[in-house]
Design an enzyme around this catalytic site. Structure first.
Site, PDB file in Angstrom:
ATOM      1  N   HIS A 147      58.860  81.405  50.370  1.00  0.00           N
ATOM      2  CA  HIS A 147      59.587  80.384  50.222  1.00  0.00           C
ATOM      3  C   HIS A 147      60.907  80.107  49.353  1.00  0.00           C
ATOM      4  CE1 HIS A 147      55.798  78.982  52.310  1.00  0.00           C
ATOM      5  NE2 HIS A 147      55.181  79.572  51.273  1.00  0.00           N
ATOM      6  N   SER A 150      52.991  82.231  55.178  1.00  0.00           N
ATOM      7  CA  SER A 150      52.649  81.015  54.529  1.00  0.00           C
ATOM      8  C   SER A 150      53.461  79.975  55.304  1.00  0.00           C
ATOM      9  CB  SER A 150      52.934  81.376  53.066  1.00  0.00           C
ATOM     10  OG  SER A 150      52.810  79.912  52.511  1.00  0.00           O
ATOM     11  N   ASP A 175      44.012  78.208  47.549  1.00  0.00           N
ATOM     12  CA  ASP A 175      44.225  77.499  46.567  1.00  0.00           C
ATOM     13  C   ASP A 175      43.948  75.928  46.390  1.00  0.00           C
ATOM     14  OD1 ASP A 175      45.861  76.591  48.049  1.00  0.00           O
ATOM     15  OD2 ASP A 175      48.005  77.170  47.280  1.00  0.00           O
TER      16      ASP A 175
END
Length: 193
Positions: free
Chosen positions: A49, A101, A20
């Site tokens: 998240h 992540s 990204d």
């Protein structure tokens, strides 16, 4: 599922550009590997998240990999051992949230060093080179085994690499535009990669 399961080592981040358009610095990953101690602060595993769905396990251990022949010059990787709970095992068996992540807090607790404060499971990792999370139930047994499955086993084709580069640029432009318009709200003091 008992909380005694500890996974094999899984690659969760590689230094360098992300899908990204952000950058993971090698020193951030070095700091995370050198400073991580569950007795100080345990990184919890979250879905995408988000804290609202509750924890899906914890990070047991962290290590740095700096000698992989596939790395570029100066590139390093962060690997973790996880303690997944039954909710993460269920998601994994359903083929969901197969990648990770990392959540890195710079200057953790005023230490001047980065620390891995969380780990998310996701279907869209930002870091390149993450390994697919794989937990497999043994036949006729209540126990699980784990394995690290590389995301890619061969180099990207030129056309795919060009497409990936184009997507990175587009995402970066959109994020920058959102920042300028005040629509992008990153939490202070934490980088989600």
């Amino acid at each position: 599922m008992p909380r005694s399961l500890v996974s094999s080592w899984k690659r969760v981040a590689i230094s360098g550009p992300t899908a990204d358009g952000r950058e993971i610095k090698p020193q951030e990953l070095r700091d995370c590997a050198e400073t991580y101690k569950p007795s100080t602060y345990t990184a919890v595993i979250w879905v995408e998240h988000q804290r609202c769905n509750g924890a899906h396990g914890t990070v047991f251990a962290v290590r740095l990999i700096d000698n992989d022949p596939s790395f570029g010059k100066g590139q390093v990787a962060l690997e973790v051992q996880m303690k997944p709970n039954s909710r993460l095992l269920k998601l994994n068996s359903d083929g969901e949230k197969l990648f990770s992540s990392v959540e890195i807090t710079p200057n953790f607790a005023g230490s001047g060093r980065a620390y891995m404060t969380g780990l998310a499971v996701t279907d869209e990792p930002a870091s390149l080179g993450t390994q697919e999370l794989y937990f497999s139930k043994r036949a006729n047994s209540a126990s699980y085994r784990t394995a690290a499955v590389p995301l890619r086993s061969r180099p990207l084709s030129k056309s795919f690499a060009a497409t990936l580069a184009r997507v990175k640029r587009e995402v970066s432009l959109r994020v920058n535009a959102m920042k300028e318009l005040g629509e992008y709200k990153a939490k202070p003091g934490r980088r989600v990669l």
